[in-house]
Scaffold this active site. Structure first.
Site, PDB file in Angstrom:
ATOM      1  N   ARG A  97       0.929  -1.269   0.069  1.00  0.00           N
ATOM      2  CA  ARG A  97       0.096   0.140  -0.086  1.00  0.00           C
ATOM      3  C   ARG A  97       0.894   1.543  -0.183  1.00  0.00           C
ATOM      4  NH1 ARG A  97      -4.185  -0.461   4.817  1.00  0.00           N
ATOM      5  NH2 ARG A  97      -4.840   1.657   3.964  1.00  0.00           N
ATOM      6  N   CYS A 142      -1.377   5.977   9.363  1.00  0.00           N
ATOM      7  CA  CYS A 142      -1.800   4.702   8.524  1.00  0.00           C
ATOM      8  C   CYS A 142      -2.931   4.985   7.578  1.00  0.00           C
ATOM      9  CB  CYS A 142      -2.319   3.763   9.539  1.00  0.00           C
ATOM     10  SG  CYS A 142      -3.406   4.443  10.862  1.00  0.00           S
TER      11      CYS A 142
END
Length: 269
Positions: A175, A233
């Site tokens: 990611r 995050c």
């Protein structure tokens, strides 16, 4: 590490202390949860992150609520200014560090995470119960917001230029590198410029935090660098896993980018 983490054995021995409040952290709580999911440590109270402890007016998920909202929700859970809070989740270590950090932000330092969470508690055969919402007396909890523990988008944008703080993105490497789509379909791929990647699993082993010596090795380079650290995050939850681990080993100033990649990807040019 005892002040930040407690073991299942410690909690078993201290379960009946009057000042201890045990919180079962859920991203969201649905009364139709399965029997397995709704088992909890005996006496635990549900901390419903999405529905009761997030800013519902924000376009971004899981954002910190106002001090007033947090205080009111805590009082409904019977939490007092004198409460010793122990928080756990059902994944081992996942949501509970976010709750730990939230209490820190709101000025309540007497909070610990159950290392290994409910799976560790259950594996030892300690007492649990099928959850129902039990009535508790109204607490006298008082929130005192500490802005020094939180970073917003404008501060992140400014830091890209001056590089005073090191931004640590705890999403998976795929990611972070933009190799796979984001779970939220509307989000573009990528990362915050000048940030580094440390997947949150780096600090965990078998659903628990690694030992203090192992964590020191994980953070060795960051310890030498000495810059303030900002953890990010997807939506500000798993960032707190690594922040808590760093709290046990590093003296650096530590903050969380509350909006994290969900906000940055939508707001940044």
């Amino acid at each position: 590490m005892q002040n930040i983490l407690v073991s299942a054995d410690w909690l078993k021995e201290n379960l009946d202390q009057p000042e201890i409040v045990i919180l079962d952290a859920r991203l969201r709580y649905d009364v139709t949860d399965s029997d397995v999911e709704d088992q909890r440590v005996t006496g635990a109270r549900i901390f419903d992150l999405e529905n009761e402890f997030s800013d519902k007016n924000s376009p971004f998920p899981n954002m910190l609520p106002s001090s007033a909202q947090f205080e009111k929700a805590c009082r409904k859970l019977g939490i007092n200014k004198s409460s010793k809070i122990v928080v756990y989740d059902h994944y081992g270590i996942y949501i509970s560090p976010r709750v730990w950090w939230m209490f820190k932000v709101m000025g309540h330092d007497n909070v610990s995470v159950l290392n290994g969470g409910f799976p560790e508690w259950d594996s030892k055969g300690y007492a649990s119960e099928k959850g129902i919402r039990k009535k508790v007396g109204l607490g006298n909890f008082k929130a005192h917001f500490n802005p020094e523990l939180v970073v917003n988008y404008e501060q992140i944008k400014h830091n890209i230029e001056d590089k005073k703080a090191l931004v640590i993105d705890v999403r998976s490497s795929d990611r972070f590198l933009g190799l796979v789509p984001e779970p939220r379909k509307e989000l573009r791929r990528g990362n915050i410029p000048n940030s580094i990647n440390m997947p949150y699993e780096t600090v965990l082993k078998d659903g628990k935090y690694k030992s203090e010596s192992e964590l020191k090795e994980v953070f060795d380079d960051l310890n030498k660098e000495g810059r303030p650290l900002v953890f990010s995050c997807g939506s500000g939850v798993t960032a707190c896993i690594v922040l808590l681990a760093s709290e046990m080993t590093l003296g650096n100033t530590k903050k969380v980018y509350d909006g994290s990649w969900t906000e940055y990807a939508q707001v940044a040019d």
